[in-house]
Scaffold this motif. Structure first.
Motif, PDB file in Angstrom:
ATOM      1  N   SER A 138     -44.694  58.242  -4.524  1.00  0.00           N
ATOM      2  CA  SER A 138     -43.501  58.731  -5.203  1.00  0.00           C
ATOM      3  C   SER A 138     -43.813  59.979  -6.024  1.00  0.00           C
ATOM      4  N   ALA A 139     -44.945  59.963  -6.717  1.00  0.00           N
ATOM      5  CA  ALA A 139     -45.352  61.139  -7.490  1.00  0.00           C
ATOM      6  C   ALA A 139     -45.629  62.324  -6.562  1.00  0.00           C
ATOM      7  N   GLY A 140     -46.233  62.040  -5.405  1.00  0.00           N
ATOM      8  CA  GLY A 140     -46.501  63.099  -4.450  1.00  0.00           C
ATOM      9  C   GLY A 140     -45.226  63.734  -3.916  1.00  0.00           C
ATOM     10  N   LEU A 141     -44.215  62.919  -3.651  1.00  0.00           N
ATOM     11  CA  LEU A 141     -42.949  63.453  -3.152  1.00  0.00           C
ATOM     12  C   LEU A 141     -42.228  64.267  -4.220  1.00  0.00           C
TER      13      LEU A 141
ATOM     14  N   LEU B 159     -36.761  63.713   4.548  1.00  0.00           N
ATOM     15  CA  LEU B 159     -37.704  62.599   4.687  1.00  0.00           C
ATOM     16  C   LEU B 159     -38.078  62.033   3.323  1.00  0.00           C
ATOM     17  N   ALA B 160     -38.326  62.904   2.350  1.00  0.00           N
ATOM     18  CA  ALA B 160     -38.660  62.433   1.007  1.00  0.00           C
ATOM     19  C   ALA B 160     -37.505  61.645   0.394  1.00  0.00           C
ATOM     20  N   LYS B 161     -36.294  62.131   0.583  1.00  0.00           N
ATOM     21  CA  LYS B 161     -35.118  61.438   0.040  1.00  0.00           C
ATOM     22  C   LYS B 161     -34.944  60.072   0.703  1.00  0.00           C
ATOM     23  N   ALA B 162     -35.139  60.012   2.022  1.00  0.00           N
ATOM     24  CA  ALA B 162     -34.991  58.732   2.725  1.00  0.00           C
ATOM     25  C   ALA B 162     -36.051  57.738   2.260  1.00  0.00           C
ATOM     26  N   TRP B 163     -37.284  58.201   2.051  1.00  0.00           N
ATOM     27  CA  TRP B 163     -38.348  57.295   1.592  1.00  0.00           C
ATOM     28  C   TRP B 163     -38.017  56.713   0.226  1.00  0.00           C
ATOM     29  N   ARG B 164     -37.468  57.522  -0.660  1.00  0.00           N
ATOM     30  CA  ARG B 164     -37.139  57.009  -1.997  1.00  0.00           C
ATOM     31  C   ARG B 164     -36.083  55.914  -1.925  1.00  0.00           C
ATOM     32  N   LEU B 165     -35.168  56.025  -0.953  1.00  0.00           N
ATOM     33  CA  LEU B 165     -34.130  55.003  -0.807  1.00  0.00           C
ATOM     34  C   LEU B 165     -34.656  53.725  -0.178  1.00  0.00           C
ATOM     35  N   ALA B 166     -35.706  53.837   0.657  1.00  0.00           N
ATOM     36  CA  ALA B 166     -36.230  52.653   1.350  1.00  0.00           C
ATOM     37  C   ALA B 166     -37.738  52.796   1.523  1.00  0.00           C
ATOM     38  N   PRO B 167     -38.509  52.668   0.433  1.00  0.00           N
ATOM     39  CA  PRO B 167     -39.959  52.895   0.513  1.00  0.00           C
ATOM     40  C   PRO B 167     -40.703  51.873   1.367  1.00  0.00           C
ATOM     41  N   ASP B 168     -40.091  50.722   1.643  1.00  0.00           N
ATOM     42  CA  ASP B 168     -40.748  49.711   2.469  1.00  0.00           C
ATOM     43  C   ASP B 168     -40.335  49.791   3.934  1.00  0.00           C
ATOM     44  N   ASP B 169     -39.490  50.762   4.279  1.00  0.00           N
ATOM     45  CA  ASP B 169     -39.079  50.931   5.659  1.00  0.00           C
ATOM     46  C   ASP B 169     -40.300  51.293   6.516  1.00  0.00           C
ATOM     47  N   ALA B 170     -40.496  50.566   7.626  1.00  0.00           N
ATOM     48  CA  ALA B 170     -41.707  50.747   8.437  1.00  0.00           C
ATOM     49  C   ALA B 170     -41.822  52.161   8.994  1.00  0.00           C
ATOM     50  N   GLU B 171     -40.721  52.707   9.484  1.00  0.00           N
ATOM     51  CA  GLU B 171     -40.767  54.054  10.059  1.00  0.00           C
ATOM     52  C   GLU B 171     -41.083  55.096   9.000  1.00  0.00           C
ATOM     53  N   LEU B 172     -40.455  54.997   7.828  1.00  0.00           N
ATOM     54  CA  LEU B 172     -40.670  55.979   6.772  1.00  0.00           C
ATOM     55  C   LEU B 172     -42.089  55.896   6.210  1.00  0.00           C
ATOM     56  N   LYS B 173     -42.615  54.683   6.066  1.00  0.00           N
ATOM     57  CA  LYS B 173     -43.998  54.532   5.622  1.00  0.00           C
ATOM     58  C   LYS B 173     -44.949  55.167   6.622  1.00  0.00           C
ATOM     59  N   ARG B 174     -44.644  55.023   7.914  1.00  0.00           N
ATOM     60  CA  ARG B 174     -45.497  55.588   8.969  1.00  0.00           C
ATOM     61  C   ARG B 174     -45.503  57.112   8.900  1.00  0.00           C
ATOM     62  N   LEU B 175     -44.379  57.702   8.576  1.00  0.00           N
ATOM     63  CA  LEU B 175     -44.270  59.156   8.536  1.00  0.00           C
ATOM     64  C   LEU B 175     -44.792  59.758   7.237  1.00  0.00           C
TER      65      LEU B 175
END
Length: 466
Positions: free
Chosen positions: A166-169, A243-259
């Motif tokens: 999160s800090a990196g994003l 991509l950063a915005k999507a990760w913040r909304l769903a940090p446990d999403d498998a696809e977003l974690k992979r990316l």
């Protein structure tokens, strides 16, 4: 072949390695198994998560071994599985009179018997082939307190990783804003140094996958013509922000974690009950091989499902060190085979694993895919972007058309139904033999700006374009 299960048990570094090896002893995991008809050598290729199998060799006389996988366990599960097959099913190995070049290379460099190893591998107590072969349900129950401590430690590591990412994003958002403020022309000229700086910072903050993507951006920009680079830069920066915005909304999403941070292992994907599985006939459309700045080579093998009314694709993705040289893949463009594929969870499932090969598929033409009702050859790309706008390469099947050449703009694909209207630019150079040839259907990758051609069906048969 002097092998028995007691020998394999003694070789294993721990019980977990034996258990993992037991799962790899199925013949379907090994597209190649061979044994020298005179020397005490067996070798094979074990299908991993990518298109290139791991190469495994074993000396049955002194138990020397070699595997190209990146495991830090010695011997790894692939070596143990190869030896296990040699002990229990020696007829699985085809006898040959000559060893492959990669086996010869290993034989020339390997440590001779009797020489001490630099760092002996500690053996775990209580290893047993019987335990490795036993169903998981019968394994000894773990102490409840120990299991709770382990789960708590895993939760703590996951929380620490999430906080770091999160800090990196946050830093990435600021970096993107700085590039826009300074101007895209300046960014393109200085992209190598600027991208390397933020990529290094993201690695520190555990966003390693995203760091790799940014580190490759300068090379992708430099491959374009000068006038195309600012548009390509703004597209990629926009995708990074999404991509950063999507990760913040769903940090446990498998696809977003992979990316963003880290990917699942092959075993995790195959064991996932919710993963999409498709058993069908597949054709290898082509390969995309790129050398990355981190010293790895990315090898993508694109596949087409031959049993669907609408185009369905899969990509087998493998990574290996550039220092290892060009590796021969398990597939070649134009190959057809029957297989069960397991897809990585995604909004647009593309990346897949070959879970089981089921033989060869019959030759023939591609299915007669129904055209888009609006006549838009890029309708699939629009749907692709709607689902995951942070992704880049989208596979498409283009309708009937031809390749034309413009002296200033380069090669273009033009639709046969509207030769003066629908035209898409083609990346790279095109063979003069393709110009003006009637193409009944063409498989390509579209990144929003240019086509990367993979293969075509024409009146003279299948054409390899990658």
């Amino acid at each position: 072949m002097q092998l028995d299960l007691k020998t394999i048990e003694a070789l294993a570094p721990d019980q977990a390695s034996l258990g993992a090896a037991a799962k790899l002893t199925k013949r379907s995991n090994w597209p190649r198994l061979e044994a020298h008809d005179q020397l005490p050598l067996i070798w094979g290729e074990c299908q991993g998560s990518g298109s290139n199998p791991y190469r495994v060799a074993f000396d049955t006389s002194d138990h020397g071994y070699k595997c190209t996988c990146p495991s830090r366990k010695f011997p790894c599960k692939h070596i143990l599985a190869l030896a296990w097959i040699g002990a229990t099913a020696p007829a699985s190995f085809a006898p040959v009179g000559q060893t492959p070049d990669w086996v010869n290379d290993w034989l020339g460099r390997r440590r001779k018997p009797g020489q001490p190893t630099a760092q002996p591998v500690a053996r775990a107590e209580g290893k047993s082939i019987d335990d490795a072969s036993r169903p998981q349900e019968s394994a000894p129950a773990e102490d409840a307190a120990a299991a709770e401590r382990r789960e708590e430690a895993q939760r703590k590591r996951a929380e620490d990783t999430r906080s770091a990412v999160s800090a990196g994003l946050d830093e990435l958002d600021q970096w993107v804003a700085d590039q826009l403020r300074l101007g895209l022309a300046g960014f393109v000229d200085a992209s190598s140094e600027r991208c390397r700086r933020i990529a290094a910072r993201l690695v520190d903050l555990k966003a390693t996958a995203l760091a790799g993507r940014i580190d490759e951006l300068p090379a992708r920009l430099m491959a374009l013509r000068g006038e195309e680079r600012p548009d390509a830069a703004i597209r990629e920066l926009g995708k990074l922000v999404l991509l950063a915005k999507a990760w913040r909304l769903a940090p446990d999403d498998a696809e977003l974690k992979r990316l963003v941070s880290s990917s699942e292992t092959r075993d995790q994907i195959l064991a996932n009950p919710d993963a999409l599985q498709v058993e069908s006939d597949w054709e290898v459309l082509g390969e995309k091989i790129e050398t990355r700045r981190d010293g790895l080579v990315s090898h993508a093998t694109w596949l087409l499902d031959l049993k669907t009314s609408a185009p369905r694709f899969a990509v087998l993705l493998d990574f290996f060190p550039a220092s290892a040289g060009r590796r021969s893949g398990a597939f070649a463009p134009g190959d057809r085979f029957k297989a069960r594929l397991v897809f990585y969870p995604s909004r647009n499932p593309l990346r897949a694993l070959v879970a089981e090969r089921l033989g060869n598929a019959a030759p023939g033409s591609w299915p007669d895919f129904a055209p888009d009702a609006a006549g838009d050859p890029l309708a699939a790309y629009a749907a692709f972007q709607d689902g995951a706008p942070w992704q880049s390469d989208c596979p498409v099947i283009l309708p009937a058309g031809a390749i034309a050449l413009d002296e200033k703009e380069g090669a273009w694909w033009q639709a046969a139904s509207d030769p003066h209207g629908i035209a898409l630019p083609v990346a790279g150079s095109v063979s003069p033999t393709l110009l003006g040839l009637d193409l009944a259907a063409t498989a390509a990758l579209w990144n929003g700006a240019r086509l990367e051609l993979l293969a075509s069906q024409s009146s003279i048969g299948r054409l390899d374009l990658s």
